[in-house]
Write a protein that holds these residues in place. Structure first.
Motif, PDB file in Angstrom:
ATOM      1  N   UNK A  16       2.385   5.740  -4.584  1.00 15.81           N
ATOM      2  CA  UNK A  16       3.170   6.552  -5.512  1.00 15.81           C
ATOM      3  C   UNK A  16       2.820   6.250  -6.974  1.00 15.81           C
ATOM      4  N   UNK A  17       2.423   5.009  -7.275  1.00 18.17           N
ATOM      5  CA  UNK A  17       2.213   4.620  -8.668  1.00 18.17           C
ATOM      6  C   UNK A  17       0.759   4.646  -9.124  1.00 18.17           C
ATOM      7  N   UNK A  18      -0.161   4.402  -8.228  1.00 18.75           N
ATOM      8  CA  UNK A  18      -1.578   4.303  -8.597  1.00 18.75           C
ATOM      9  C   UNK A  18      -2.081   5.558  -9.310  1.00 18.75           C
ATOM     10  N   UNK A  19      -1.741   6.770  -8.848  1.00 19.29           N
ATOM     11  CA  UNK A  19      -2.241   7.953  -9.557  1.00 19.29           C
ATOM     12  C   UNK A  19      -1.795   8.016 -11.020  1.00 19.29           C
ATOM     13  N   UNK A  20      -0.620   7.505 -11.324  1.00 15.42           N
ATOM     14  CA  UNK A  20      -0.135   7.542 -12.706  1.00 15.42           C
ATOM     15  C   UNK A  20      -0.853   6.510 -13.574  1.00 15.42           C
ATOM     16  N   UNK A  21      -1.099   5.335 -13.021  1.00  8.64           N
ATOM     17  CA  UNK A  21      -1.918   4.360 -13.753  1.00  8.64           C
ATOM     18  C   UNK A  21      -3.315   4.935 -13.976  1.00  8.64           C
TER      19      UNK A  21
ATOM     20  N   UNK B 103       0.792  -1.226   0.000  1.00  8.34           N
ATOM     21  CA  UNK B 103       0.000   0.000   0.000  1.00  8.34           C
ATOM     22  C   UNK B 103       0.830   1.285   0.000  1.00  8.34           C
ATOM     23  N   UNK B 104       1.876   1.358   0.831  1.00 11.77           N
ATOM     24  CA  UNK B 104       2.653   2.600   0.923  1.00 11.77           C
ATOM     25  C   UNK B 104       3.334   2.960  -0.396  1.00 11.77           C
ATOM     26  N   UNK B 105       4.009   1.987  -0.993  1.00 13.36           N
ATOM     27  CA  UNK B 105       4.693   2.247  -2.257  1.00 13.36           C
ATOM     28  C   UNK B 105       3.703   2.372  -3.413  1.00 13.36           C
ATOM     29  N   UNK B 106       2.633   1.604  -3.355  1.00 13.93           N
ATOM     30  CA  UNK B 106       1.627   1.674  -4.421  1.00 13.93           C
ATOM     31  C   UNK B 106       0.993   3.059  -4.485  1.00 13.93           C
TER      32      UNK B 106
END
Length: 173
Positions: free
Chosen positions: A145-150, A140-143
């Motif tokens: 960072x990436x979820x908004x770009x997906x 969850x913590x690292x995700x």
């Protein structure tokens, strides 16, 4: 463009020093640098895994699709593009913003897929599957960072586009 460069250019354009809020943004960006590098490295090392697992997840939802037709050329082309989007997301994580998506990757992609006869709904679903695989891989913590770009890529494919391209059947257009 990184947040640092963006803040500097904005301040310089207005002939001023960066504001305390902008300095705080740069500080936050610098403090998250190690985490962003680790996330981008994880995405790079696991790109193939993300694409394979994302494809398998997608094929369970959409079994009748060109990427699952038995035609290896179509399958590899689709998976190549999926890997390309993962790479773009990694660039965004490193930059700390979505600038790499707009400068490198999303302009014209919707039109390209339409012209090739690839259903946009399939791409949206495939990217949702890869996003979920990334969430599971990263935690969850690292995700976060990436979820908004997906989501940015998914929205670019899913939304109808600018209003002047939409024809609702009104003969006055």
């Amino acid at each position: 463009m990184s947040i640092v460069k963006q803040v500097i250019l904005n301040a310089d354009e207005e002939l001023r020093y960066p504001s305390p809020g902008e300095i705080h943004m740069i500080q936050k960006f610098c403090h998250s640098g190690t985490q962003r590098i680790r996330i981008a490295t994880t995405l790079a090392k696991n790109q193939r895994r993300l694409v394979e697992r994302g494809s398998n997840r997608f094929w369970k939802v959409c079994p009748n699709t060109p990427s699952n037709s038995g035609n290896m050329r179509k399958t590899s082309s689709c998976q190549r593009d999926q890997g390309w989007y993962i790479r773009l997301v990694a660039y965004c994580v490193l930059a700390g913003n979505e600038q790499p998506l707009t400068e490198i990757g999303i302009v014209g992609m919707k039109e390209m897929y339409k012209s090739l006869g690839i259903p946009l709904a399939n791409w949206v679903e495939a990217l949702c599957c890869i996003k979920e695989e990334a969430r599971e891989l990263l935690g969850d913590d690292d995700a976060a960072f990436v979820i908004p770009y997906f989501d940015h890529i998914i929205q670019a494919l899913a939304l109808p586009g600018t209003p002047y391209f939409v024809n609702d059947g009104n003969p006055d257009w």
